[in-house]
Design an enzyme around this catalytic site. Structure first.
Site, short mmCIF file in Angstrom:
data_model
loop_
_atom_site.label_atom_id
_atom_site.label_comp_id
_atom_site.label_asym_id
_atom_site.label_seq_id
_atom_site.Cartn_x
_atom_site.Cartn_y
_atom_site.Cartn_z
N VAL A 1 45.89 -15.91 3.50
CA VAL A 1 45.89 -15.00 2.36
C VAL A 1 47.31 -14.71 1.90
CG1 VAL A 1 43.70 -13.95 3.06
CG2 VAL A 1 45.84 -12.94 3.85
N CYS A 2 47.43 -14.08 0.74
CA CYS A 2 48.73 -13.65 0.22
C CYS A 2 49.31 -12.61 1.15
CB CYS A 2 48.57 -13.04 -1.18
SG CYS A 2 48.06 -14.21 -2.43
N PRO A 3 50.59 -12.57 1.33
CA PRO A 3 51.61 -13.41 0.68
C PRO A 3 51.90 -14.70 1.45
CG PRO A 3 52.72 -11.71 1.92
CD PRO A 3 51.22 -11.47 2.10
N SER B 1 45.03 -15.65 -4.18
CA SER B 1 46.08 -16.68 -4.06
C SER B 1 46.05 -17.64 -5.23
CB SER B 1 45.91 -17.47 -2.76
OG SER B 1 46.13 -16.64 -1.64
#
Length: 86
Positions: free
Chosen positions: A17-19, A47
């Site tokens: 997942v982000c980041p 994302s």
């Protein structure tokens, strides 16, 4: 998927997942030559939005974002600029 560009490298960050997806994408593109295309495969919807936006902020060109499954996207980014000096 027919493209008018050739992918030089593929980065599969499914399950992340982000980041982290952007960080790994940024590190991958830094190792590439100007003009090469990086394909990034993500399965986290934020994302699919955030990675292309962040890549453009870094001076790279997003050639396309393709949703290939309900929860899978292929992002195509061309390296147009070396790492920004801070």
């Amino acid at each position: 998927m027919g493209h008018d560009f050739q992918v030089a490298r593929t980065l599969d960050v499914k399950g992340q997942v982000c980041p982290l997806t952007f960080v790994r994408s940024k590190l991958a593109i830094e190792q590439m030559a100007i003009g090469e295309v990086l394909e990034i495969i993500v399965d986290h919807q934020p994302s699919a939005v955030n990675v292309p936006r962040s890549m453009e902020q870094e001076g790279q060109t997003v050639l396309g974002v393709e949703q290939t499954a309900e929860a899978q996207w292929h992002l195509f980014v061309r390296k147009d600029r070396e790492k920004l000096k801070r």
